[in-house]
Design a protein around this motif. Sequence first.
Motif, PDB file in Angstrom:
ATOM      1  N   ASP A 132       0.819  -1.215   0.000  1.00 39.51           N
ATOM      2  CA  ASP A 132       0.000   0.000   0.000  1.00 39.51           C
ATOM      3  C   ASP A 132       0.853   1.265   0.000  1.00 39.51           C
ATOM      4  OD1 ASP A 132      -2.477  -1.385   0.195  1.00 39.51           O
ATOM      5  OD2 ASP A 132      -2.111  -1.711   2.332  1.00 39.51           O
ATOM      6  N   VAL A 133       1.978   1.196   0.713  1.00 50.28           N
ATOM      7  CA  VAL A 133       2.808   2.383   0.883  1.00 50.28           C
ATOM      8  C   VAL A 133       4.282   1.972   0.912  1.00 50.28           C
ATOM      9  CG1 VAL A 133       3.348   4.360   2.376  1.00 50.28           C
ATOM     10  CG2 VAL A 133       1.045   3.427   2.373  1.00 50.28           C
ATOM     11  N   VAL A 134       5.140   2.794   0.316  1.00 50.61           N
ATOM     12  CA  VAL A 134       6.588   2.602   0.436  1.00 50.61           C
ATOM     13  C   VAL A 134       7.091   3.619   1.453  1.00 50.61           C
ATOM     14  CG1 VAL A 134       8.803   2.722  -0.767  1.00 50.61           C
ATOM     15  CG2 VAL A 134       6.798   1.771  -1.934  1.00 50.61           C
ATOM     16  N   MET A 135       7.905   3.161   2.409  1.00 42.41           N
ATOM     17  CA  MET A 135       8.442   4.057   3.440  1.00 42.41           C
ATOM     18  C   MET A 135       9.959   4.136   3.319  1.00 42.41           C
ATOM     19  SD  MET A 135       8.426   3.666   7.611  1.00 42.41           S
ATOM     20  CE  MET A 135       6.684   3.777   7.900  1.00 42.41           C
ATOM     21  N   ALA A 194      -2.492   5.329   6.620  1.00 44.96           N
ATOM     22  CA  ALA A 194      -3.736   4.821   7.198  1.00 44.96           C
ATOM     23  C   ALA A 194      -3.430   3.545   7.981  1.00 44.96           C
ATOM     24  CB  ALA A 194      -4.737   4.537   6.084  1.00 44.96           C
ATOM     25  N   PRO A 195      -4.177   3.263   9.047  1.00 40.58           N
ATOM     26  CA  PRO A 195      -3.957   2.028   9.803  1.00 40.58           C
ATOM     27  C   PRO A 195      -4.112   0.806   8.889  1.00 40.58           C
ATOM     28  CG  PRO A 195      -5.562   3.441  10.914  1.00 40.58           C
ATOM     29  CD  PRO A 195      -5.310   4.037   9.570  1.00 40.58           C
ATOM     30  N   ASN A 196      -3.466  -0.283   9.276  1.00 42.14           N
ATOM     31  CA  ASN A 196      -3.554  -1.549   8.533  1.00 42.14           C
ATOM     32  C   ASN A 196      -2.983  -1.479   7.120  1.00 42.14           C
ATOM     33  OD1 ASN A 196      -4.967  -2.859  10.696  1.00 42.14           O
ATOM     34  ND2 ASN A 196      -6.792  -1.709  10.059  1.00 42.14           N
ATOM     35  N   ASP A 220       4.939  -0.197  13.230  1.00 41.54           N
ATOM     36  CA  ASP A 220       4.133  -0.649  14.370  1.00 41.54           C
ATOM     37  C   ASP A 220       3.274   0.488  14.918  1.00 41.54           C
ATOM     38  OD1 ASP A 220       5.270  -3.129  14.141  1.00 41.54           O
ATOM     39  OD2 ASP A 220       6.764  -2.817  15.730  1.00 41.54           O
ATOM     40  N   GLU A 221       3.890   1.658  15.082  1.00 44.41           N
ATOM     41  CA  GLU A 221       3.162   2.798  15.634  1.00 44.41           C
ATOM     42  C   GLU A 221       1.951   3.168  14.779  1.00 44.41           C
ATOM     43  OE1 GLU A 221       3.437   4.309  18.469  1.00 44.41           O
ATOM     44  OE2 GLU A 221       5.150   3.084  19.095  1.00 44.41           O
ATOM     45  N   PHE A 222       2.038   2.904  13.506  1.00 41.80           N
ATOM     46  CA  PHE A 222       0.927   3.223  12.607  1.00 41.80           C
ATOM     47  C   PHE A 222      -0.012   2.030  12.453  1.00 41.80           C
ATOM     48  CE2 PHE A 222       3.570   6.845  11.636  1.00 41.80           C
ATOM     49  CZ  PHE A 222       2.671   7.827  11.270  1.00 41.80           C
ATOM     50  N   ASP A 223       0.093   1.053  13.351  1.00 41.62           N
ATOM     51  CA  ASP A 223      -0.750  -0.151  13.316  1.00 41.62           C
ATOM     52  C   ASP A 223      -0.776  -0.775  11.933  1.00 41.62           C
ATOM     53  OD1 ASP A 223      -1.468   0.084  16.032  1.00 41.62           O
ATOM     54  OD2 ASP A 223      -2.909   1.649  15.505  1.00 41.62           O
ATOM     55  N   SER A 224       0.390  -0.852  11.339  1.00 46.53           N
ATOM     56  CA  SER A 224       0.467  -1.375   9.984  1.00 46.53           C
ATOM     57  C   SER A 224       1.364  -2.598   9.931  1.00 46.53           C
ATOM     58  CB  SER A 224       0.949  -0.280   9.037  1.00 46.53           C
ATOM     59  OG  SER A 224      -0.075   0.676   8.872  1.00 46.53           O
ATOM     60  N   GLN A 225       1.498  -3.148   8.736  1.00 44.54           N
ATOM     61  CA  GLN A 225       2.202  -4.417   8.593  1.00 44.54           C
ATOM     62  C   GLN A 225       3.430  -4.247   7.702  1.00 44.54           C
ATOM     63  OE1 GLN A 225      -0.338  -7.382   6.832  1.00 44.54           O
ATOM     64  NE2 GLN A 225       1.407  -8.775   6.525  1.00 44.54           N
ATOM     65  N   LEU A 226       4.558  -4.731   8.178  1.00 41.55           N
ATOM     66  CA  LEU A 226       5.781  -4.676   7.381  1.00 41.55           C
ATOM     67  C   LEU A 226       5.793  -5.856   6.406  1.00 41.55           C
ATOM     68  CD1 LEU A 226       8.560  -3.468   6.790  1.00 41.55           C
ATOM     69  CD2 LEU A 226       9.492  -4.920   8.600  1.00 41.55           C
TER      70      LEU A 226
END
Lengths: 283, 283
Positions: A132-135, A194-196, A220-226
Amino acid sequence: MKTRRSDRLVDMTRYLLERPHQLISLSYFTKRYDSAKSSISEDLTILKRTFQNRGTGILETVPGAAGGTRFIPYILRENAEQFVNQMCTDLSEEDRYLPGGYVYMSDVLGQPRILNEIGRIMATQYLNDPIDVVMTVATKGVPIAQSVAFYLGVPFVIARHNAQITEGSTVSVNYVSASTERIERMALSKRSIAPNSRILIVDDYMKGGGTISGMRSLVDEFDSQLVGVSVFAEGAYSGERLINRYTSLLHVDTANKQIDVQPGNYLDQIFGDQNLTVKGKEK
Amino acid sequence: MKTRRSDRLVDMTRYLLERPHQLISLSYFTKRYDSAKSSISEDLTILKRTFQNRGTGILETVPGAAGGTRFIPYILRENAEQFVNQMCTDLSEEDRYLPGGYVYMSDVLGQPRILNEIGRIMATQYLNDPIDVVMTVATKGVPIAQSVAFYLGVPFVIARHNAQITEGSTVSVNYVSASTERIERMALSKRSIAPNSRILIVDDYMKGGGTISGMRSLVDEFDSQLVGVSVFAEGAYSGERLINRYTSLLHVDTANKQIDVQPGNYLDQIFGDQNLTVKGKEK
């Protein structure tokens, strides 16, 4: 005015290449070219064949009323290998050695065409693993993030060591730099993810993995998945890395002030001993 | 194996779009497709026509033994206008207002497709004004620099406020921030720019022009020439700017905590009251 097939082929190619992973309805093309659905379907068959023969990517057809066509770029093993080997040669030049055992790579990472190749290569790993997103973290990971994000058809976000007023409210994490053992801090705008979300972390260089573990905390802080970690180059590191699961295009060793650049673990990880398969089909 | 015309058209389009401003010899294509020069020439005529009709760019033909073909991307006024207006609408959303009178734009500047459009628009200004290097300062100007540099077919360099060990020797300059009146410092790797380069400075946001005047000093330090300054957005500024000659896509005003985004001076400057001409030909 009805468009000729040859003109349609040229313009459709451009249109699709500029929009990786985006679903384009057939009716968009029939209107754009004032042409029958059957003609457009024939055009897409030609594009699909050429994209496959030339290793450009997959042209997926989604049937049904909400369907259409979607271009998914990838790179073939042979082309990825060629690129990685070229990078090994280019970055091994003696005068790239910097005090502290670093290698000067800014010129290479300031060339858009090279960045595009890096992005295409990294994106190929996630053909069947939606992102969903690249960080990334400022500064040198940014151009890589931008390029990978383009080929994946998603946005990218930039964590920063010094939070800026233009980011609004931020979420910050502390992390320990593996090489210096200092505690560092990075922040990311609160509204950026966005979360998840399913997140891919990318960076230009990884040594002990401290910076990347900082980004993992942000995920983790963004309640997301690596979903994965991809770096352009990993540096030789004797200690235990803070990150175990990652993909690197290059492996850089500067022991005895000699630069030694070898392929990283990418080629083996992605292509391994079997051919890469895409949704059941062999490439 | 000889390639069919339709396949050639698709693959040539991709090949050229990926290499803006790069001269490709005809013999490269004749070999790649095992086709006669006359066939390739006909293909290029089709590409040229479609690129022109669709506002994609110019396909230049360079005659002679050292000749070939070169794709030069541009954007038409109508498309540039549409994009700028869309940005005005998107960035005017109320909840983008940040304390201090800033506007949250990181999400927009984290979308590769938007960045590509920004790059294509900015590059159009320099169709007849060769650029050797695009310069920006970390962090938020980087994605814009990368995109403009791609469309101009040149590398980009990143000045930084905190010089990094991975940059090797650097050249530093001091400059005065126009809005805070503080003295700041920025550095650029010494080997990143050759003397006598023609440089385009880009950034995401300009208020008083302090940061950009810092980059202008860097251009001087590298014995190079400043060709232009392009920013995505200029903020309303009551004082005298440190930079007079610049191009902005947007003008942002946040007086009374209300966001007002209007088109910047780009459209008038580039398209003005006459149509953009390219090497004597009207687009």
